[in-house]
Design a protein around this motif. Structure first.
Motif, PDB file in Angstrom:
ATOM      1  N   ILE A  70       0.832  -1.207   0.000  1.00 51.25           N
ATOM      2  CA  ILE A  70       0.000   0.000   0.000  1.00 51.25           C
ATOM      3  C   ILE A  70       0.865   1.256   0.000  1.00 51.25           C
ATOM      4  O   ILE A  70       0.554   2.246  -0.666  1.00 51.25           O
ATOM      5  CB  ILE A  70      -0.956  -0.014   1.212  1.00 51.25           C
ATOM      6  N   THR A  98       0.262   3.524  -3.354  1.00 51.31           N
ATOM      7  CA  THR A  98      -0.858   4.153  -2.652  1.00 51.31           C
ATOM      8  C   THR A  98      -1.940   4.652  -3.608  1.00 51.31           C
ATOM      9  O   THR A  98      -3.134   4.388  -3.410  1.00 51.31           O
ATOM     10  CB  THR A  98      -0.349   5.343  -1.803  1.00 51.31           C
ATOM     11  N   TYR A 121      -3.753   1.792  -5.429  1.00 51.79           N
ATOM     12  CA  TYR A 121      -4.587   1.049  -4.479  1.00 51.79           C
ATOM     13  C   TYR A 121      -5.876   1.805  -4.162  1.00 51.79           C
ATOM     14  O   TYR A 121      -6.968   1.222  -4.142  1.00 51.79           O
ATOM     15  CB  TYR A 121      -3.783   0.800  -3.201  1.00 51.79           C
TER      16      TYR A 121
END
Length: 651
Positions: free
Chosen positions: A379, A383, A386
């Motif tokens: 993640i 980021t 996601y």
């Protein structure tokens, strides 16, 4: 290559140089621009000790000696009082005061004149802040930085501080004439039509908003060393174009600028039908309609990142804005805006799968999201990808998406009644008002449909919507206001007034219908763009063509002569001589596509699917032209009902 996004990033980089060891305070619109230009991490990385809202409910930490205060508007009125309160109650010895408003806007507030000595403004703010700090030997710096833009895609720019700078309706004229009578130093003539409006007719607050917007546009054009030709469509855009043309800074810029640019300013109110459609093949538009806004002024969405109760933990919401790698982030945004929903879903699913390990047997988006949940290393690395994947997964089974599909089906049914043979579409609307709960629709949903069909109807309103049906419409709406006052949306409760009684309810219903009439009549002065729909023959269904589509297609139509609805702003002696010469010789008027760069600004908000429409049309018609699509903010279908629920131009 034109890199519009560098405009905002460059000015935020300048602001961050002032933030080391400082407490940083920003107002809501400045926060929105920061969100798309590096976000809070970029300020903390610059050495700021904390980030706070510019609010009277906040305070400067007692151990902090330096403060940076950023306002998206002029330092005047409420925000200037807040600034005074924060500084007086602090131990600050060094203050940096930044405004996104041009200093001429401050001059207009302080001394009532458009142009003036900018150093006077800087000196006044500096003297005030030193007094509040309590020591004339302390340090104050005052800057005017255009921290006013955000760039969701490579071809899109938004100016959030211009949200309130929007076209006016005929119903606003009463208030405007009252203000002219009260504050005009000479006997001002009554303004009888929106088309007669000039800058001088606007109240001070609206003049300030116009001045701020034209200064923002000028700074953007200056960023690319642009020499602009200005074109306008609509009465309010005419005011903006006139002010931009006459702006002293713009005249100075044009003397040395080398890149030829066409600026087209367009009134949103010319087409609220396109603004209130409930379907879109644009994923960003879909996300905007099905997920909540990140905050009141946001052009981003709030993504609930939790799949199960977290106990005492609080999970911050996700969002769509890129934060760090702009090239990679803008590529993802391009797919959200410009691919079809099916193509974009497939692209993001493939990207997620390729970024994960051991996913050969996983093909569905939900399975991929579950696979990387709580994989914090992944993640942190991916980021942005996601969060977008999570948002797309969230929308697949979203109840709002289902409701939007229902509304779109109803909208199409209403348009079928525009064929000139069917009963009035209002008959369907009256039935919907009575049975809306069976379809899980709200009164706000029905009002969106009303805005849509009235904007679409244009000059045919009286034929399509007979008075007797409108009287029944007003009665039913007033009845709902009275009987269901506790379940009305906050927007409707504010509009009707609480407590609701029959007098207030009927007055509010009457006002709604009057505003709908004004929306229908907004294109009445148009010669070419009166109609947004047509039926080619009795065997064909009614077809709708948005105003923006018609306009852009006309730009590249070689068979079209001078467009009577597209006004060119001529300024300067050279243009006046050309105009006079054209009385004797056939001189072709300038056209927007004469220049290789076009900035198209929609005054009053734009839909993300309209961004895709305009970009695609430019690429189809003339790939060599570069287009920048600009507005104040992204709008959804339900945002349009504020046009029928506002009481005066001052609201």
């Amino acid at each position: 290559m034109l890199r519009w996004q560098e405009f905002g990033q460059a000015w935020w980089a300048e602001a961050r140089k002032k933030m080391k060891n400082a407490a940083v305070f920003l107002d809501a619109l400045a926060c929105e621009c920061l969100h798309w230009n590096g976000g809070a991490p970029s300020i903390l990385d610059a050495g700021a000790t904390c980030i706070k809202e510019l609010s009277a409910f906040e305070a400067v930490p007692k151990n902090v000696k330096k403060g940076v205060f950023i306002s998206s508007t002029a330092w005047h009125g409420t925000n200037y009082k807040i600034l005074e309160t924060l500084i007086r109650n602090s131990n600050l010895e060094y203050c940096v005061i930044i405004t996104s408003a041009h200093l001429s806007v401050h001059h207009l507030f302080l001394w009532g004149s458009r142009e003036g000595n900018e150093s006077e403004v800087l000196q006044k703010i500096e003297e005030d802040v030193l007094e509040w700090m309590g020591n004339l030997n302390y340090t104050v710096e005052v800057f005017s930085y255009p921290l006013s833009t955000l760039h969701p895609t490579r071809e899109t720019i938004l100016i959030p501080s211009a949200r309130l700078t929007e076209p006016l309706l005929t119903s606003d004229l009463g208030y405007l004439n009252e203000q002219l009578l009260l504050f005009s130093k000479v006997d001002a003539p009554t303004v009888r039509s929106i088309n007669e409006l000039t800058y001088a007719n606007l109240p001070l607050e609206s003049q300030v908003q116009v001045r701020q917007l034209v200064n923002n546009l000028n700074q953007l054009i200056q960023h690319i060393n642009g020499k602009d030709d200005i074109f306008t469509v609509g009465p309010f855009s005419r005011i903006l174009g006139t002010e931009l043309d006459a702006l002293t800074a713009a005249k100075t810029r044009r003397k040395t600028a080398t890149n030829k640019v066409s600026v087209i300013l367009v009134d949103r109110l010319l087409d609220l039908a396109s603004a209130t459609e409930s379907s879109s093949d644009n994923l960003y538009d879909r996300l905007l309609h099905t997920l909540g806004r990140l905050h009141e002024y946001s052009n981003d969405v709030e993504i609930n990142m939790t799949t199960e109760p977290q106990g005492d933990l609080t999970t911050a919401p996700g969002c769509l804005a890129p934060q760090m790698d702009w090239n990679e982030g803008l590529e993802m945004m391009d797919h959200l805006f410009h691919d079809s929903q099916e193509q974009a879903m497939e692209w993001f699913t493939t990207m997620l799968k390729d970024s994960l390990e051991d996913t050969n047997d996983l093909d569905k988006l939900g399975d991929l999201i579950s696979h990387c949940n709580k994989n914090w290393d992944y993640i942190e690395r991916f980021t942005h990808l996601y969060q977008i994947g999570y948002a797309l997964w969230r929308t697949q089974e979203n109840h709002k998406a289902t409701r939007m599909n229902v509304l779109e089906g109803i909208r199409k049914s209403l348009i079928e009644a525009f064929d000139g043979e069917s009963p009035s579409p209002l008959i369907q609307v009256l039935q919907l008002l009575k049975t809306r709960k069976d379809s899980n629709l709200s009164l706000d949903d029905i009002l969106v449909l009303l805005v849509h069909i009235y904007s679409l109807a244009g000059e045919k309103r009286e034929i399509l919507f007979p008075l007797d049906l409108e009287d029944r419409l007003k009665s039913i709406i007033a009845e709902i206001f009275v009987n269901e006052c506790d379940s009305l949306s906050n927007t409707l409760q504010d509009f009707v007034g609480m407590p609701v009684d029959e007098v207030r309810a009927h007055r509010a219903a009457q006002k709604i219908v009057e505003q709908l009439h004004c929306i229908s009549g907004y294109r009445s002065h148009m010669k070419r763009y009166k109609n947004l729909y047509q039926r080619k023959n009795s065997a064909m269904p009614v077809e709708c063509t948005s105003f923006l589509q018609q306009l852009v297609e006309d730009l590249f139509d070689p068979s079209l002569g001078d467009n009577p609805d597209l006004e060119h702003k001529s300024g300067g002696l050279k243009d006046l001589l050309k105009t006079g010469f054209s009385l004797f010789v056939n001189v072709r008027k300038p056209k927007p596509v004469d220049n290789p760069i076009v900035i198209l600004y929609v005054c009053g908000g734009i839909r993300p699917d309209e961004v895709k429409l305009i970009r695609d049309l430019f690429r189809q018609k003339s790939p060599s032209h570069k287009v920048l699509i600009a507005s104040s903010h992204f709008i959804s279908a339900h945002d349009a009902i504020h046009h029928i629920l506002k009481k005066t131009v001052s609201n």
